[in-house]
Design a protein around this motif. Structure first.
Motif, PDB file in Angstrom:
ATOM      1  N   LEU A 153      11.945  13.090  40.582  1.00 19.28           N
ATOM      2  CA  LEU A 153      10.943  12.727  39.584  1.00 19.28           C
ATOM      3  C   LEU A 153      10.991  13.660  38.380  1.00 19.28           C
ATOM      4  O   LEU A 153      10.879  14.883  38.505  1.00 19.28           O
ATOM      5  CB  LEU A 153       9.553  12.759  40.211  1.00 19.28           C
ATOM      6  N   ALA A 154      11.172  13.055  37.211  1.00 19.12           N
ATOM      7  CA  ALA A 154      11.214  13.831  35.978  1.00 19.12           C
ATOM      8  C   ALA A 154       9.823  14.345  35.631  1.00 19.12           C
ATOM      9  O   ALA A 154       8.805  13.724  35.957  1.00 19.12           O
ATOM     10  CB  ALA A 154      11.754  12.972  34.837  1.00 19.12           C
ATOM     11  N   SER A 155       9.790  15.479  34.978  1.00 17.84           N
ATOM     12  CA  SER A 155       8.515  16.076  34.575  1.00 17.84           C
ATOM     13  C   SER A 155       7.717  15.106  33.706  1.00 17.84           C
ATOM     14  O   SER A 155       8.251  14.494  32.781  1.00 17.84           O
ATOM     15  CB  SER A 155       8.778  17.363  33.793  1.00 17.84           C
ATOM     16  N   GLY A 156       6.465  14.921  34.047  1.00 21.48           N
ATOM     17  CA  GLY A 156       5.594  14.034  33.288  1.00 21.48           C
ATOM     18  C   GLY A 156       5.559  12.613  33.796  1.00 21.48           C
ATOM     19  O   GLY A 156       4.701  11.824  33.380  1.00 21.48           O
ATOM     20  N   ASN A 157       6.479  12.268  34.693  1.00 19.52           N
ATOM     21  CA  ASN A 157       6.489  10.915  35.256  1.00 19.52           C
ATOM     22  C   ASN A 157       5.625  10.827  36.501  1.00 19.52           C
ATOM     23  O   ASN A 157       5.359  11.823  37.175  1.00 19.52           O
ATOM     24  CB  ASN A 157       7.914  10.484  35.593  1.00 19.52           C
ATOM     25  N   ILE A 158       5.210   9.620  36.815  1.00 23.49           N
ATOM     26  CA  ILE A 158       4.319   9.350  37.939  1.00 23.49           C
ATOM     27  C   ILE A 158       5.126   8.813  39.107  1.00 23.49           C
ATOM     28  O   ILE A 158       5.982   7.925  38.932  1.00 23.49           O
ATOM     29  CB  ILE A 158       3.241   8.334  37.528  1.00 23.49           C
ATOM     30  N   HIS A 159       4.873   9.338  40.293  1.00 25.33           N
ATOM     31  CA  HIS A 159       5.496   8.801  41.502  1.00 25.33           C
ATOM     32  C   HIS A 159       4.935   7.410  41.754  1.00 25.33           C
ATOM     33  O   HIS A 159       3.718   7.220  41.839  1.00 25.33           O
ATOM     34  CB  HIS A 159       5.207   9.707  42.699  1.00 25.33           C
ATOM     35  N   ILE A 160       5.820   6.417  41.829  1.00 30.05           N
ATOM     36  CA  ILE A 160       5.404   5.035  42.058  1.00 30.05           C
ATOM     37  C   ILE A 160       5.432   4.764  43.563  1.00 30.05           C
ATOM     38  O   ILE A 160       6.472   4.915  44.207  1.00 30.05           O
ATOM     39  CB  ILE A 160       6.328   4.063  41.298  1.00 30.05           C
ATOM     40  N   ASN A 161       4.290   4.345  44.088  1.00 25.43           N
ATOM     41  CA  ASN A 161       4.127   4.191  45.537  1.00 25.43           C
ATOM     42  C   ASN A 161       4.722   2.863  46.008  1.00 25.43           C
ATOM     43  O   ASN A 161       4.019   1.938  46.438  1.00 25.43           O
ATOM     44  CB  ASN A 161       2.644   4.289  45.889  1.00 25.43           C
ATOM     45  N   LEU A 162       6.062   2.772  45.940  1.00 23.12           N
ATOM     46  CA  LEU A 162       6.771   1.544  46.289  1.00 23.12           C
ATOM     47  C   LEU A 162       6.701   1.289  47.790  1.00 23.12           C
ATOM     48  O   LEU A 162       7.188   2.087  48.585  1.00 23.12           O
ATOM     49  CB  LEU A 162       8.235   1.653  45.852  1.00 23.12           C
ATOM     50  N   VAL A 163       6.086   0.161  48.181  1.00 24.66           N
ATOM     51  CA  VAL A 163       5.943  -0.149  49.600  1.00 24.66           C
ATOM     52  C   VAL A 163       6.678  -1.416  50.010  1.00 24.66           C
ATOM     53  O   VAL A 163       7.095  -1.548  51.162  1.00 24.66           O
ATOM     54  CB  VAL A 163       4.461  -0.257  50.011  1.00 24.66           C
ATOM     55  N   VAL A 221      14.589  -7.758  41.021  1.00 25.81           N
ATOM     56  CA  VAL A 221      13.741  -7.054  41.984  1.00 25.81           C
ATOM     57  C   VAL A 221      14.510  -5.988  42.759  1.00 25.81           C
ATOM     58  O   VAL A 221      14.062  -4.828  42.827  1.00 25.81           O
ATOM     59  CB  VAL A 221      13.024  -8.051  42.920  1.00 25.81           C
ATOM     60  N   PRO A 222      15.665  -6.293  43.353  1.00 27.10           N
ATOM     61  CA  PRO A 222      16.394  -5.223  44.054  1.00 27.10           C
ATOM     62  C   PRO A 222      16.829  -4.090  43.136  1.00 27.10           C
ATOM     63  O   PRO A 222      16.705  -2.915  43.491  1.00 27.10           O
ATOM     64  CB  PRO A 222      17.619  -5.947  44.639  1.00 27.10           C
ATOM     65  N   ALA A 223      17.342  -4.445  41.950  1.00 26.32           N
ATOM     66  CA  ALA A 223      17.836  -3.420  41.034  1.00 26.32           C
ATOM     67  C   ALA A 223      16.710  -2.532  40.528  1.00 26.32           C
ATOM     68  O   ALA A 223      16.846  -1.297  40.471  1.00 26.32           O
ATOM     69  CB  ALA A 223      18.557  -4.071  39.856  1.00 26.32           C
ATOM     70  N   PHE A 224      15.599  -3.121  40.164  1.00 33.41           N
ATOM     71  CA  PHE A 224      14.481  -2.344  39.619  1.00 33.41           C
ATOM     72  C   PHE A 224      13.828  -1.497  40.693  1.00 33.41           C
ATOM     73  O   PHE A 224      13.457  -0.338  40.458  1.00 33.41           O
ATOM     74  CB  PHE A 224      13.447  -3.270  38.980  1.00 33.41           C
ATOM     75  N   ALA A 225      13.664  -2.076  41.893  1.00 33.94           N
ATOM     76  CA  ALA A 225      13.050  -1.324  42.986  1.00 33.94           C
ATOM     77  C   ALA A 225      13.943  -0.163  43.395  1.00 33.94           C
ATOM     78  O   ALA A 225      13.455   0.946  43.675  1.00 33.94           O
ATOM     79  CB  ALA A 225      12.775  -2.237  44.178  1.00 33.94           C
ATOM     80  N   ASP A 226      15.245  -0.393  43.451  1.00 32.43           N
ATOM     81  CA  ASP A 226      16.172   0.671  43.821  1.00 32.43           C
ATOM     82  C   ASP A 226      16.160   1.785  42.767  1.00 32.43           C
ATOM     83  O   ASP A 226      16.242   2.967  43.106  1.00 32.43           O
ATOM     84  CB  ASP A 226      17.583   0.103  43.978  1.00 32.43           C
ATOM     85  N   TYR A 227      16.024   1.382  41.515  1.00 29.97           N
ATOM     86  CA  TYR A 227      15.944   2.381  40.437  1.00 29.97           C
ATOM     87  C   TYR A 227      14.659   3.202  40.571  1.00 29.97           C
ATOM     88  O   TYR A 227      14.671   4.432  40.409  1.00 29.97           O
ATOM     89  CB  TYR A 227      16.004   1.692  39.077  1.00 29.97           C
TER      90      TYR A 227
END
Length: 409
Positions: free
Chosen positions: A159-169, A145-151
């Motif tokens: 944000l790379a072209s074509g990727n979606i901003h993930i609304n991490l709360v 969880v910490p590693a994936f969320a931090d990534y």
């Protein structure tokens, strides 16, 4: 990708995760919120292991389904999809129904693939792209969880072209292993001086106490050098000479009160050919945990690597964090989880450390304790083992659903 089990309600199947010249195929099972799916958060759940299927969390803990091995019933007491959209993912490859390549040997190497899987999911289900994103898990997910969320956070910033901003709360870790150097120091106190009483002989308790400083020192060397050899050595020594002395108690590693672990009827159920066909799973012998993945992660000493700094980084950037623990678990016990949270360094850490544990009441009954400072919350759940939602489903749901201020009568 989609296999609909009930129109606009739940889906399962595979997410294709490209990696170089090959691909992994991550099995997922998604359930819409029964409250307000358009506006409720999207919560992703990960079990740990490493190599343990998130179907455990689905069937034994927070999902809407229960089984006796032959048929499925509805989880009336504590399903988190009462208030949130739920996505369960089996990762890394060779976990649960997931397959393909390449194999992964560390938490860090899993993070980019998990990120790709979430990107694929959100592109296939665009209606959830702007919902609040919550990443929860237990046990070895104290690494994930910490590693994936931090990534995710780092990718959002660039944000790379074509990727979606993930609304991490927010993120949540239940009975996790996150900072082994701190947490190993609470193996002996939990086995020998918990509210449930000592389960070991005085001689075993002394051996654990005497060996703990060497264990802490070896983990420190691993964290200092970062080499696989030092981290493997620390893992092996600490488990043999501190952590697993507990086995002399003949009690469950995951519930100090008993020698019996929660039943895994879902394994029998998910091995039914008709069930595998219905959920779009590739026919296979389903196992709750993969020994292959455990061995692979062992080859890098991943177990004792520290992921607490990533939690601090998330807190520094406004992500809310809840660390919770059933207080009958030995393996990732509540004492150790409270301890590492109190050593975090973030802007409001002094406020958090200054707080004492307060009673947490639900329906007029004290069901645990909590403390909160800034965006960090710790919760101790009474009378619950490692899989806290299995033992205390209503309490677990209440914790998930409310703000910490609502926990006080």
């Amino acid at each position: 990708m989609k296999t609909s089990l009930s129109k606009k309600k739940k889906y399962s199947g595979y997410i294709t995760v490209p990696s170089g010249s090959s691909a992994s195929y991550y099995f997922y099972w998604f359930f819409e919120s029964r409250n307000d799916p358009a506006n409720d958060p999207l919560t992703v759940w990960l079990n740990g292991g490493p190599g343990c299927s998130s179907m455990n969390g689905l069937w034994n803990e927070i999902g809407p389904c229960r089984t006796d091995g032959s048929s499925a019933t509805y989880n009336e007491r504590g399903s988190w999809n009462k208030v949130s959209n739920l996505l369960f993912i089996d990762q890394p490859t060779n976990t649960g129904f997931s397959y393909g390549g390449p194999h992964q040997y560390s938490t860090a190497s899993c993070a980019p693939l998990f990120y790709k899987a979430i990107q694929q999911f959100l592109k296939s289900f665009p209606k959830y792209q702007t919902n609040g994103f919550r990443l929860f898990g237990e046990s070895y997910a104290g690494h994930y969880v910490p590693a994936f969320a931090d990534y995710i956070f780092s990718q959002n910033k660039n944000l790379a072209s074509g990727n979606i901003h993930i609304n991490l709360v927010s993120i949540g870790i239940g009975n996790g292993i996150t900072d082994a150097q701190v947490q190993m120091q609470y193996m002996e106190p939990m086995a020998c001086n918990s509210s449930y009483g000592s389960v070991l002989s005085a001689a075993d308790c002394k051996t654990m106490r005497d060996n703990t400083p060497t264990c802490v020192s070896m983990i420190g060397k691993c964290l200092s050098t970062g080499t696989d050899a030092d981290c493997i050595a620390a893992t092996s020594w600490c488990q043999k000479n501190v952590q697993l002395i507990y086995r002399n108690s003949k009690r469950s590693l995951y519930d100090i009160r008993t020698s019996v672990d929660p039943p895994e009827y879902f394994v029998t159920y998910l091995n039914k050919p008709d069930v595998q066909k219905a959920i779009g799973a590739t026919p296979t012998k389903f196992q709750s945990c993969s020994s292959t993945v455990i061995v692979e992660f062992g080859q890098t000493g991943d177990f004792v690597r520290n992921f607490a700094p990533m939690v601090a980084d998330l807190l520094n950037n406004g992500v809310k964090v809840i660390i919770y623990a059933g207080d009958a678990d030995y393996y990732c016990n509540w004492m150790s989880n409270l301890a590492w949270t109190e050593q975090l360094d973030y802007p409001l850490s002094s406020d958090y450390r200054s707080r004492t544990l307060l009673p947490w009441h639900m329906d007029g009954k004290e069901v645990g304790q909590f403390k909160q400072g800034g965006n960090l919350t710790f919760v101790r759940i009474y009378q619950a083992g490692h899989e806290s939602a299995y033992y205390q489903p209503e309490v677990s749901l209440s914790m998930f659903n409310t703000t910490i201020h609502d926990l006080v009568d």
